[in-house]
Motif scaffolding. Structure first.
Motif, PDB file in Angstrom:
ATOM      1  N   ASN A   1      34.385  39.083  17.907  1.00  0.00           N
ATOM      2  CA  ASN A   1      35.816  40.210  17.642  1.00  0.00           C
ATOM      3  C   ASN A   1      36.281  40.470  19.038  1.00  0.00           C
ATOM      4  O   ASN A   1      37.385  40.684  19.182  1.00  0.00           O
ATOM      5  N   ALA A   2      35.436  40.463  19.973  1.00  0.00           N
ATOM      6  CA  ALA A   2      35.824  40.845  21.494  1.00  0.00           C
ATOM      7  C   ALA A   2      36.420  39.864  21.885  1.00  0.00           C
ATOM      8  O   ALA A   2      37.573  39.827  22.728  1.00  0.00           O
ATOM      9  N   LEU A   3      36.002  38.686  21.817  1.00  0.00           N
ATOM     10  CA  LEU A   3      36.603  37.464  22.461  1.00  0.00           C
ATOM     11  C   LEU A   3      37.860  37.133  21.840  1.00  0.00           C
ATOM     12  O   LEU A   3      38.650  36.489  22.584  1.00  0.00           O
ATOM     13  N   ASP A   4      38.032  37.386  20.576  1.00  0.00           N
ATOM     14  CA  ASP A   4      39.470  36.970  20.083  1.00  0.00           C
ATOM     15  C   ASP A   4      40.317  38.019  20.009  1.00  0.00           C
ATOM     16  O   ASP A   4      41.625  37.874  19.455  1.00  0.00           O
ATOM     17  N   PHE A   5      40.025  39.329  20.494  1.00  0.00           N
ATOM     18  CA  PHE A   5      40.981  40.563  20.480  1.00  0.00           C
ATOM     19  C   PHE A   5      42.251  40.218  21.568  1.00  0.00           C
ATOM     20  O   PHE A   5      42.169  39.604  22.569  1.00  0.00           O
ATOM     21  N   LYS A   6      43.357  40.476  21.020  1.00  0.00           N
ATOM     22  CA  LYS A   6      44.679  40.350  21.796  1.00  0.00           C
ATOM     23  C   LYS A   6      45.001  41.844  21.990  1.00  0.00           C
ATOM     24  O   LYS A   6      45.314  42.463  20.886  1.00  0.00           O
ATOM     25  N   PRO A   7      45.276  42.585  23.084  1.00  0.00           N
ATOM     26  CA  PRO A   7      45.730  43.723  23.249  1.00  0.00           C
ATOM     27  C   PRO A   7      47.226  43.948  22.989  1.00  0.00           C
ATOM     28  O   PRO A   7      47.778  44.858  22.233  1.00  0.00           O
ATOM     29  N   GLU A   8      47.970  42.787  22.912  1.00  0.00           N
ATOM     30  CA  GLU A   8      49.209  42.628  22.443  1.00  0.00           C
ATOM     31  C   GLU A   8      49.512  41.499  21.655  1.00  0.00           C
ATOM     32  O   GLU A   8      48.889  40.331  22.007  1.00  0.00           O
TER      33      GLU A   8
ATOM     34  N   ASP B   1      51.603  39.004  21.883  1.00  0.00           N
ATOM     35  CA  ASP B   1      51.698  37.753  22.577  1.00  0.00           C
ATOM     36  C   ASP B   1      51.052  37.492  23.779  1.00  0.00           C
ATOM     37  O   ASP B   1      51.214  36.628  24.690  1.00  0.00           O
ATOM     38  N   SER B   2      49.943  38.438  24.187  1.00  0.00           N
ATOM     39  CA  SER B   2      48.838  38.218  25.101  1.00  0.00           C
ATOM     40  C   SER B   2      47.819  37.412  24.532  1.00  0.00           C
ATOM     41  O   SER B   2      47.655  36.814  23.438  1.00  0.00           O
ATOM     42  N   TRP B   3      47.175  36.831  25.387  1.00  0.00           N
ATOM     43  CA  TRP B   3      46.009  35.866  25.384  1.00  0.00           C
ATOM     44  C   TRP B   3      44.779  36.668  25.176  1.00  0.00           C
ATOM     45  O   TRP B   3      44.381  37.627  25.716  1.00  0.00           O
ATOM     46  N   SER B   4      43.900  36.016  24.260  1.00  0.00           N
ATOM     47  CA  SER B   4      42.315  36.813  24.223  1.00  0.00           C
ATOM     48  C   SER B   4      41.682  36.153  25.208  1.00  0.00           C
ATOM     49  O   SER B   4      41.888  35.292  25.948  1.00  0.00           O
ATOM     50  N   ILE B   5      40.346  36.902  25.371  1.00  0.00           N
ATOM     51  CA  ILE B   5      39.437  36.338  26.195  1.00  0.00           C
ATOM     52  C   ILE B   5      39.030  34.933  26.141  1.00  0.00           C
ATOM     53  O   ILE B   5      38.961  34.041  27.139  1.00  0.00           O
ATOM     54  N   ARG B   6      38.793  34.371  25.050  1.00  0.00           N
ATOM     55  CA  ARG B   6      38.498  33.187  24.632  1.00  0.00           C
ATOM     56  C   ARG B   6      39.691  32.266  25.142  1.00  0.00           C
ATOM     57  O   ARG B   6      39.222  31.261  25.696  1.00  0.00           O
ATOM     58  N   GLU B   7      40.880  32.697  24.958  1.00  0.00           N
ATOM     59  CA  GLU B   7      41.993  31.718  25.228  1.00  0.00           C
ATOM     60  C   GLU B   7      42.123  31.592  26.595  1.00  0.00           C
ATOM     61  O   GLU B   7      42.421  30.536  27.361  1.00  0.00           O
ATOM     62  N   ILE B   8      41.956  33.007  27.489  1.00  0.00           N
ATOM     63  CA  ILE B   8      41.713  32.743  29.065  1.00  0.00           C
ATOM     64  C   ILE B   8      40.800  31.965  29.459  1.00  0.00           C
ATOM     65  O   ILE B   8      40.691  31.298  30.392  1.00  0.00           O
ATOM     66  N   LEU B   9      39.482  31.891  28.905  1.00  0.00           N
ATOM     67  CA  LEU B   9      38.480  31.054  29.471  1.00  0.00           C
ATOM     68  C   LEU B   9      38.752  29.716  29.108  1.00  0.00           C
ATOM     69  O   LEU B   9      38.510  28.819  29.987  1.00  0.00           O
TER      70      LEU B   9
ATOM     71  N   ILE C   1      40.936  39.430  31.945  1.00  0.00           N
ATOM     72  CA  ILE C   1      39.613  39.637  31.220  1.00  0.00           C
ATOM     73  C   ILE C   1      39.232  41.199  31.019  1.00  0.00           C
ATOM     74  O   ILE C   1      38.911  41.739  30.135  1.00  0.00           O
ATOM     75  N   SER C   2      39.219  41.631  32.287  1.00  0.00           N
ATOM     76  CA  SER C   2      38.639  43.038  32.386  1.00  0.00           C
ATOM     77  C   SER C   2      39.740  44.100  31.526  1.00  0.00           C
ATOM     78  O   SER C   2      39.163  45.179  30.817  1.00  0.00           O
ATOM     79  N   GLN C   3      40.804  43.842  31.679  1.00  0.00           N
ATOM     80  CA  GLN C   3      41.705  44.561  31.011  1.00  0.00           C
ATOM     81  C   GLN C   3      41.660  44.267  29.412  1.00  0.00           C
ATOM     82  O   GLN C   3      41.985  45.411  28.656  1.00  0.00           O
ATOM     83  N   ASN C   4      41.356  43.293  28.911  1.00  0.00           N
ATOM     84  CA  ASN C   4      41.458  43.057  27.709  1.00  0.00           C
ATOM     85  C   ASN C   4      40.107  43.874  26.992  1.00  0.00           C
ATOM     86  O   ASN C   4      40.141  44.402  26.154  1.00  0.00           O
ATOM     87  N   LEU C   5      39.226  43.565  27.882  1.00  0.00           N
ATOM     88  CA  LEU C   5      37.755  44.305  27.586  1.00  0.00           C
ATOM     89  C   LEU C   5      37.896  45.809  27.402  1.00  0.00           C
ATOM     90  O   LEU C   5      37.555  46.577  26.400  1.00  0.00           O
ATOM     91  N   ALA C   6      38.447  46.336  28.543  1.00  0.00           N
ATOM     92  CA  ALA C   6      39.067  47.799  28.351  1.00  0.00           C
ATOM     93  C   ALA C   6      39.785  48.259  27.252  1.00  0.00           C
ATOM     94  O   ALA C   6      39.407  49.175  26.536  1.00  0.00           O
ATOM     95  N   ALA C   7      40.751  47.538  26.809  1.00  0.00           N
ATOM     96  CA  ALA C   7      41.650  47.762  25.804  1.00  0.00           C
ATOM     97  C   ALA C   7      41.006  47.536  24.484  1.00  0.00           C
ATOM     98  O   ALA C   7      41.128  48.288  23.498  1.00  0.00           O
TER      99      ALA C   7
END
Length: 158
Positions: free
Chosen positions: A29-36, A38-46, A149-155
């Motif tokens: 759920n954290a890896l696939d979370f998108k703050p917005e 049209d943004s990328w999830s952490i999994r997508e960034i990796l 990634i840090s910003q995604n985690l914070a959100a």
């Protein structure tokens, strides 16, 4: 320039451990979370970092060193992501794949001679640039995505 180059190489060497520190043990759920939307999830960034390391960053450097003023084509990273093989997108696999690809890149970088760093390539988005300038862009790319990634985690944690 060699001092700056060494700092950039050190930065590339540290990215893998920074990624592991940021994301190791995260749940889906954290890896696939998108703050917005049209943004990328952490999994997508990796996944993007793995793909870019293998198909863009290292390949461009090798072409600059091996070819005379190569014309380097831009790529549509969002389109690439839509069509990528995501069969190795579990967190452990993405981290392992990035580690392997980064080690391969660093191996090439460590073998480069002084004369290789001044060789140049051309790319429509960046114009004409040297291998040394490409190293700057590469290290900057890492910084952008580590921050993302840090910003995604914070959100996600809000």
């Amino acid at each position: 320039m060699a001092i700056v180059r060494e700092k950039l190489i050190t930065q590339l060497e540290q990215t893998n451990s920074a990624l592991v520190k940021l994301v190791n043990g995260l749940e889906d759920n954290a890896l696939d979370f998108k703050p917005e939307t049209d943004s990328w999830s952490i999994r997508e960034i990796l996944a993007h970092l793995v793909d870019d390391e293998m198909y863009v960053m290292r390949l461009r450097l090798v072409r600059i060193v091996r070819e005379d003023l190569p014309h380097l084509v831009p790529h549509d990273e969002k389109k690439w992501y839509l069509h990528r093989n995501n069969s190795r997108d579990k967190l452990e696999e993405l981290l392992e794949d990035f580690s392997i690809q980064r080690r391969a890149s660093l191996g090439i970088i460590q073998m480069m001679r002084e004369s290789d760093w001044i060789r140049e390539g051309i790319q429509p988005e960046y114009g004409q640039f040297s291998a040394e300038k490409w190293l700057e862009k590469w290290a900057g790319h890492d910084v952008v995505h580590l921050k993302q990634i840090s910003q995604n985690l914070a959100a996600f944690q809000k």
